[in-house]
Design a protein around this motif. Structure first.
Motif, PDB file in Angstrom:
ATOM      1  N   ASN A   5       0.836  -1.190   0.000  1.00 49.20           N
ATOM      2  CA  ASN A   5       0.000   0.000   0.000  1.00 49.20           C
ATOM      3  C   ASN A   5       0.874   1.244   0.000  1.00 49.20           C
ATOM      4  OD1 ASN A   5      -2.473   1.165  -0.115  1.00 49.20           O
ATOM      5  ND2 ASN A   5      -2.892   1.033   2.082  1.00 49.20           N
ATOM      6  N   GLU A   6       2.007   1.162  -0.678  1.00 59.82           N
ATOM      7  CA  GLU A   6       2.957   2.268  -0.723  1.00 59.82           C
ATOM      8  C   GLU A   6       2.579   3.294  -1.771  1.00 59.82           C
ATOM      9  OE1 GLU A   6       7.123   1.426  -1.260  1.00 59.82           O
ATOM     10  OE2 GLU A   6       6.892  -0.447  -0.164  1.00 59.82           O
ATOM     11  N   TYR A   7       2.884   4.543  -1.455  1.00 63.80           N
ATOM     12  CA  TYR A   7       2.763   5.606  -2.442  1.00 63.80           C
ATOM     13  C   TYR A   7       3.902   5.455  -3.448  1.00 63.80           C
ATOM     14  CZ  TYR A   7       3.039  10.219  -4.547  1.00 63.80           C
ATOM     15  OH  TYR A   7       3.099  11.244  -5.449  1.00 63.80           O
ATOM     16  N   LYS A   8       3.592   5.579  -4.720  1.00 63.54           N
ATOM     17  CA  LYS A   8       4.599   5.536  -5.783  1.00 63.54           C
ATOM     18  C   LYS A   8       4.644   6.901  -6.456  1.00 63.54           C
ATOM     19  CE  LYS A   8       5.632   1.211  -5.383  1.00 63.54           C
ATOM     20  NZ  LYS A   8       6.942   0.763  -4.986  1.00 63.54           N
ATOM     21  N   SER A   9       5.771   7.551  -6.375  1.00 59.88           N
ATOM     22  CA  SER A   9       5.933   8.864  -6.984  1.00 59.88           C
ATOM     23  C   SER A   9       6.035   8.725  -8.505  1.00 59.88           C
ATOM     24  CB  SER A   9       7.198   9.535  -6.455  1.00 59.88           C
ATOM     25  OG  SER A   9       7.505  10.674  -7.217  1.00 59.88           O
ATOM     26  N   PRO A  10       5.135   9.361  -9.241  1.00 59.14           N
ATOM     27  CA  PRO A  10       5.230   9.308 -10.703  1.00 59.14           C
ATOM     28  C   PRO A  10       6.550   9.893 -11.225  1.00 59.14           C
ATOM     29  CG  PRO A  10       3.066  10.095 -10.055  1.00 59.14           C
ATOM     30  CD  PRO A  10       3.904  10.029  -8.814  1.00 59.14           C
ATOM     31  N   ILE A  11       7.047  10.942 -10.566  1.00 59.84           N
ATOM     32  CA  ILE A  11       8.306  11.557 -10.983  1.00 59.84           C
ATOM     33  C   ILE A  11       9.467  10.598 -10.744  1.00 59.84           C
ATOM     34  CG2 ILE A  11       9.895  13.491 -10.583  1.00 59.84           C
ATOM     35  CD1 ILE A  11       7.322  14.304 -12.020  1.00 59.84           C
ATOM     36  N   ALA A  12       9.461   9.920  -9.600  1.00 62.06           N
ATOM     37  CA  ALA A  12      10.521   8.943  -9.314  1.00 62.06           C
ATOM     38  C   ALA A  12      10.468   7.805 -10.326  1.00 62.06           C
ATOM     39  CB  ALA A  12      10.387   8.400  -7.896  1.00 62.06           C
ATOM     40  N   ALA A  13       9.273   7.317 -10.652  1.00 66.76           N
ATOM     41  CA  ALA A  13       9.138   6.247 -11.647  1.00 66.76           C
ATOM     42  C   ALA A  13       9.674   6.713 -13.000  1.00 66.76           C
ATOM     43  CB  ALA A  13       7.675   5.819 -11.769  1.00 66.76           C
ATOM     44  N   ILE A  93       0.697   6.682 -11.269  1.00 63.39           N
ATOM     45  CA  ILE A  93      -0.545   7.417 -11.004  1.00 63.39           C
ATOM     46  C   ILE A  93      -1.685   6.441 -10.745  1.00 63.39           C
ATOM     47  CG2 ILE A  93      -2.282   8.934 -12.042  1.00 63.39           C
ATOM     48  CD1 ILE A  93       0.075  10.377 -13.457  1.00 63.39           C
ATOM     49  N   VAL A  94      -1.788   5.394 -11.551  1.00 62.02           N
ATOM     50  CA  VAL A  94      -2.837   4.380 -11.375  1.00 62.02           C
ATOM     51  C   VAL A  94      -2.660   3.648 -10.045  1.00 62.02           C
ATOM     52  CG1 VAL A  94      -3.703   2.189 -12.288  1.00 62.02           C
ATOM     53  CG2 VAL A  94      -3.285   4.097 -13.839  1.00 62.02           C
ATOM     54  N   ILE A  95      -1.431   3.308  -9.697  1.00 61.14           N
ATOM     55  CA  ILE A  95      -1.160   2.633  -8.416  1.00 61.14           C
ATOM     56  C   ILE A  95      -1.616   3.503  -7.255  1.00 61.14           C
ATOM     57  CG2 ILE A  95       0.703   1.914  -6.860  1.00 61.14           C
ATOM     58  CD1 ILE A  95       2.187   0.909  -9.390  1.00 61.14           C
ATOM     59  N   GLN A  98      -5.364   3.408  -6.962  1.00 60.90           N
ATOM     60  CA  GLN A  98      -5.785   2.157  -6.322  1.00 60.90           C
ATOM     61  C   GLN A  98      -5.563   2.243  -4.813  1.00 60.90           C
ATOM     62  OE1 GLN A  98      -3.272  -0.638  -8.374  1.00 60.90           O
ATOM     63  NE2 GLN A  98      -4.920  -1.282  -9.760  1.00 60.90           N
ATOM     64  N   ARG A  99      -4.455   2.767  -4.429  1.00 58.18           N
ATOM     65  CA  ARG A  99      -4.092   2.883  -3.007  1.00 58.18           C
ATOM     66  C   ARG A  99      -5.092   3.754  -2.256  1.00 58.18           C
ATOM     67  NH1 ARG A  99      -1.196   7.071  -0.975  1.00 58.18           N
ATOM     68  NH2 ARG A  99      -0.374   6.758   1.103  1.00 58.18           N
ATOM     69  N   GLU A 100      -5.499   4.845  -2.889  1.00 54.25           N
ATOM     70  CA  GLU A 100      -6.427   5.785  -2.258  1.00 54.25           C
ATOM     71  C   GLU A 100      -7.879   5.452  -2.539  1.00 54.25           C
ATOM     72  OE1 GLU A 100      -5.101   9.509  -3.816  1.00 54.25           O
ATOM     73  OE2 GLU A 100      -3.126   9.339  -2.875  1.00 54.25           O
TER      74      GLU A 100
END
Length: 175
Positions: A5-13, A93-95, A98-100
Motif C-alpha cells: 500500500n505504498e505511495y509511488k511517486s510518478p516523478i521517481a518512476a 498514477i494508477v497505483i 488504487q491505493r487511495e
C-alpha cells in the motif's frame, strides 16, 4: 504476491526509467515486465553499440561514434525508451489511485511529450550525419546520441505544448 500500500511517486518512476529502461517498472512493482524491458535494453544496447558510441561522443570523436553505431538496432531504442518512461509515470498514477481507492484517471499524462520525443529522437539518430562535416559550433550534433537527445527533447516539449493546447480547446468546447 502481497500487494503493498505504498505511495509511488510518478516523478521517481519517470526518472528511474530515464536512468535505464525497465527500472521505473521495477520501482512500480511490475517485476516481470521490468525485467523484460531491462533485457531488451541490454540486448539492443549491445547490438547497436550504443555505449561505445556514447563514449566516443563524450570524447568528441563524432565520426567514430557514427561509425560504431549500428542504426538498424539503434532505431529500436528511442521507441522503447520513450514508452518505458511514459508507462512508468502513468502506472504510478494508477497505483496511487488504487491505493487511495479513487477512480482511475480518464486520460494518460505526458502522451504528447513522449510521442514527439520518440519521433525527434528517431529523426536525430537517423539524420545525425548531416552535421558530420559542418560548423564546429554544432559539431556535437554529429553524434547519433547527442543529436537524437537534442531533437527528442525539442520535439517532446513541442508535443507537450500541443497537447496542452488541444486539451484547453477541448475543455472550452465542452463548456
Amino acid at each position: 504476491m502481497k500487494k503493498t500500500n505504498e505511495y509511488k511517486s510518478p516523478i521517481a518512476a519517470l526518472f528511474w526509467s530515464v536512468t535505464m529502461i525497465g527500472f521505473g517498472q521495477i520501482y512500480n512493482g511490475q517485476y516481470i515486465f521490468g525485467a523484460f524491458l531491462v533485457l531488451f535494453e541490454i540486448s539492443t544496447n549491445g547490438l547497436s553499440s550504443l555505449n561505445t558510441s556514447i563514449v566516443h561522443s563524450f570524447h568528441g570523436d563524432h565520426q567514430l561514434a557514427h561509425d560504431v553505431f549500428n542504426h538498424q538496432w539503434g532505431l529500436f531504442y528511442p521507441s522503447v525508451y520513450g514508452f518505458s518512461m511514459w508507462q512508468a509515470y502513468n502506472k504510478a498514477i494508477v497505483i496511487n489511485c488504487q491505493r487511495e481507492k479513487k477512480d482511475y484517471p480518464k486520460e494518460t499524462y505526458l502522451t504528447g511529450f513522449f510521442i514527439l520525443f520518440v519521433m525527434g529522437m528517431n529523426l536525430g539518430v537517423y539524420y545525425h550525419d548531416c552535421f558530420l562535416n559542418g560548423n564546429h559550433f554544432f559539431s556535437f550534433l554529429s553524434s547519433p546520441i547527442f543529436n537524437g537527445l537534442c531533437w527528442g527533447i525539442i520535439f517532446g516539449f513541442a508535443g507537450h505544448l500541443a497537447e496542452k493546447y488541444i486539451k484547453s480547446k477541448r475543455k472550452k468546447f465542452k463548456e
